[in-house]
Design a protein around this motif. Structure first.
Motif, PDB file in Angstrom:
ATOM      1  N   PRO A   1       0.803  -1.235   0.000  1.00 35.16           N
ATOM      2  CA  PRO A   1       0.000   0.000   0.000  1.00 35.16           C
ATOM      3  C   PRO A   1       0.834   1.283   0.000  1.00 35.16           C
ATOM      4  N   VAL A   2       1.306   1.662  -1.161  1.00 36.04           N
ATOM      5  CA  VAL A   2       2.213   2.812  -1.250  1.00 36.04           C
ATOM      6  C   VAL A   2       1.484   4.143  -1.019  1.00 36.04           C
ATOM      7  N   LEU A   3       0.201   4.206  -1.372  1.00 40.47           N
ATOM      8  CA  LEU A   3      -0.505   5.485  -1.252  1.00 40.47           C
ATOM      9  C   LEU A   3      -0.567   5.944   0.211  1.00 40.47           C
ATOM     10  N   ALA A   4      -0.788   5.006   1.119  1.00 40.20           N
ATOM     11  CA  ALA A   4      -0.840   5.362   2.550  1.00 40.20           C
ATOM     12  C   ALA A   4       0.515   5.947   2.982  1.00 40.20           C
ATOM     13  N   ARG A   5       1.606   5.369   2.489  1.00 36.53           N
ATOM     14  CA  ARG A   5       2.934   5.889   2.824  1.00 36.53           C
ATOM     15  C   ARG A   5       3.117   7.300   2.249  1.00 36.53           C
ATOM     16  N   MET A   6       2.647   7.506   1.005  1.00 32.65           N
ATOM     17  CA  MET A   6       2.765   8.828   0.392  1.00 32.65           C
ATOM     18  C   MET A   6       1.991   9.869   1.199  1.00 32.65           C
ATOM     19  N   ILE A   7       0.811   9.476   1.671  1.00 32.77           N
ATOM     20  CA  ILE A   7      -0.010  10.412   2.457  1.00 32.77           C
ATOM     21  C   ILE A   7       0.710  10.750   3.764  1.00 32.77           C
ATOM     22  N   SER A   8       1.361   9.750   4.366  1.00 30.69           N
ATOM     23  CA  SER A   8       2.044  10.043   5.635  1.00 30.69           C
ATOM     24  C   SER A   8       3.240  10.967   5.400  1.00 30.69           C
ATOM     25  N   VAL A   9       3.901  10.847   4.246  1.00 34.93           N
ATOM     26  CA  VAL A   9       5.019  11.751   3.929  1.00 34.93           C
ATOM     27  C   VAL A   9       4.487  13.177   3.739  1.00 34.93           C
TER      28      VAL A   9
ATOM     29  N   VAL B   1       3.836  14.793  -3.182  1.00 33.15           N
ATOM     30  CA  VAL B   1       4.577  13.531  -3.079  1.00 33.15           C
ATOM     31  C   VAL B   1       4.291  12.682  -4.317  1.00 33.15           C
ATOM     32  N   LEU B   2       5.362  12.167  -4.920  1.00 27.07           N
ATOM     33  CA  LEU B   2       5.230  11.296  -6.091  1.00 27.07           C
ATOM     34  C   LEU B   2       5.572   9.864  -5.709  1.00 27.07           C
TER      35      LEU B   2
ATOM     36  N   TYR C   1      -0.174  10.201  -7.028  1.00 31.09           N
ATOM     37  CA  TYR C   1       0.339  11.511  -6.630  1.00 31.09           C
ATOM     38  C   TYR C   1      -0.423  11.963  -5.390  1.00 31.09           C
ATOM     39  N   VAL C   2       0.274  12.636  -4.489  1.00 32.97           N
ATOM     40  CA  VAL C   2      -0.415  13.383  -3.428  1.00 32.97           C
ATOM     41  C   VAL C   2       0.007  14.827  -3.644  1.00 32.97           C
ATOM     42  N   LEU C   3      -0.972  15.679  -3.923  1.00 35.39           N
ATOM     43  CA  LEU C   3      -0.639  17.029  -4.402  1.00 35.39           C
ATOM     44  C   LEU C   3      -1.090  18.108  -3.436  1.00 35.39           C
TER      45      LEU C   3
ATOM     46  N   VAL D   1       8.649  18.994  -3.625  1.00 37.74           N
ATOM     47  CA  VAL D   1       8.148  17.709  -4.124  1.00 37.74           C
ATOM     48  C   VAL D   1       9.072  16.610  -3.614  1.00 37.74           C
ATOM     49  N   ARG D   2       8.481  15.623  -2.976  1.00 35.01           N
ATOM     50  CA  ARG D   2       9.235  14.447  -2.546  1.00 35.01           C
ATOM     51  C   ARG D   2       8.778  13.237  -3.324  1.00 35.01           C
ATOM     52  N   GLY D   3       9.598  12.202  -3.318  1.00 35.86           N
ATOM     53  CA  GLY D   3       9.208  10.960  -3.981  1.00 35.86           C
ATOM     54  C   GLY D   3       9.321   9.811  -3.000  1.00 35.86           C
ATOM     55  N   VAL D   4       8.326   8.934  -2.981  1.00 39.82           N
ATOM     56  CA  VAL D   4       8.432   7.691  -2.219  1.00 39.82           C
ATOM     57  C   VAL D   4       8.918   6.623  -3.190  1.00 39.82           C
ATOM     58  N   LEU D   5      10.014   5.943  -2.820  1.00 39.61           N
ATOM     59  CA  LEU D   5      10.569   4.899  -3.688  1.00 39.61           C
ATOM     60  C   LEU D   5       9.755   3.622  -3.492  1.00 39.61           C
ATOM     61  N   PHE D   6       9.204   3.144  -4.584  1.00 35.94           N
ATOM     62  CA  PHE D   6       8.297   1.989  -4.507  1.00 35.94           C
ATOM     63  C   PHE D   6       8.915   0.808  -5.250  1.00 35.94           C
TER      64      PHE D   6
END
Ligand code: UTP
Length: 297
Positions: free
Chosen positions: A139-147, A155-156, A207-209, A248-253
């Motif tokens: 579940p990468v989206l949850a991690r992006m939201i926390s970032v 967050v990308l 994306y979380v924008l 802009v940050r990126g979560v590595l997936f």
């Protein structure tokens, strides 16, 4: 401010899938037995985003109908006592609070996101593209939201791809941060040639924008392919200060992702996902070698 809304752009022409996309949105194409958009809505809901707005264009009826009741079909299945199939068709009815906005002219992904401005308001929000299906076990989206909640900005989702495939994606130039799975994005290029690409990190369709993206999009001219590109707006956000809503940050997936964006990868995604299923996997696994190597058995 918490992220509560998801935007799913589904107004593109889907030219790579013609003729099926002539009258059917690409997002309604099945992956095994569910339209790809249902997986994406389920993912949004799984990440806590129960307010979903779909950006539609021509042929929006099938999309709306899929997330609504089909009373006749329910009655027919009920009369037959087919409880399992009844559950299947009911599952998409109350999944999320669904909204639909027409894009009008399909001027590009960036323009599609801009049409959601009024609905989203001045809040951070998620964008999910149906071309990428992300396995619910990763579940990468949850991690992006926390970032986003920790740092603000946008967050990308970034994924390492073979260098010769980077020209199919938006590509990010990055520097590391203190968190091993998070990078800071310094620049972005849409579909670069392999030799010009700043990295092998591809932008995947999550994306979380920050809402600052809307003002940027409204002054973004058409870019690659003559379309208003989300990547161009993100590149400007990467250069803006935190107080302007930039950063802009990126979560590595590196989790399981199924690409349904073109015909070959779509077919592969169907096979991979069917192989994972208890009801279809064993029979498919036994059958595949017999078509690939008929002499083998
Ligand atoms: P794509 O670049 O994959 O475009 O858009 P497309 O039109 O769907 O497909 P091809 O390339 O012609 O085969 C990425 C996402 O952005 C949406 C699409 O529906 C897709 O989910 N989109 C694109 C819009 O909603 N509006 C647009 O104007 C363009």
């Amino acid at each position: 401010m918490r992220v509560t809304k998801a935007v799913i752009p589904a107004a593109g022409f889907g030219t790579r899938f013609l003729p099926v996309t002539k009258a059917t949105p690409k997002e309604m194409l099945p992956v095994v037995d569910k339209p790809s958009i249902q997986y994406v809505v389920e993912e949004a809901v799984g990440a806590g985003l129960a307010d979903v707005v779909v950006i539609t264009g021509r042929s929006k009826r099938p999309l709306e109908d899929h997330f609504d009741r089909n009373v006749e079909l329910e009655a027919a299945l009920e009369a037959k006592g087919d409880v399992d199939r009844l559950d299947l068709i009911m599952a998409s009815n109350d999944l999320a609070k669904m909204h639909y906005i027409r894009q009008g002219d399909a001027l590009g992904l960036g323009h599609a996101v801009l049409t959601a401005q009024h609905h989203v308001g001045n809040e951070p929000f998620a964008v999910l593209l149906g071309d990428d299906l992300i396995d619910p076990r990763d579940p990468v989206l949850a991690r992006m939201i926390s970032v986003r909640e920790q740092h603000g900005g946008s967050v990308l989702c970034l994924m390492e791809v073979p260098r010769d495939q980077i020209s199919l994606y938006g590509c990010a130039a990055t520097v590391p941060t203190d968190a091993p799975d998070v990078v800071s994005v310094t620049d972005l290029v849409e579909k670069p040639d392999a030799q010009d690409a700043p990295s092998s990190l591809a932008v995947i369709g999550r994306y979380v924008l920050d809402p600052a993206v809307f003002a940027v999009l409204s002054r973004t001219p058409p870019g690659s392919g003559g379309e208003i590109q989300l990547t161009d707006a993100l590149r400007e956000l990467a250069r803006m200060t935190a107080s302007e809503g930039g950063g802009v940050r990126g979560v590595l997936f590196d989790g399981r992702r199924y690409d349904t964006g073109d015909r070959l990868s779509y077919l592969q995604a169907n096979i991979l996902m069917a192989l994972e299923r208890d009801d279809l996997g064993p029979a498919l696994r036994a059958w595949l070698p017999t078509v690939l190597d008929p002499e083998g058995g």
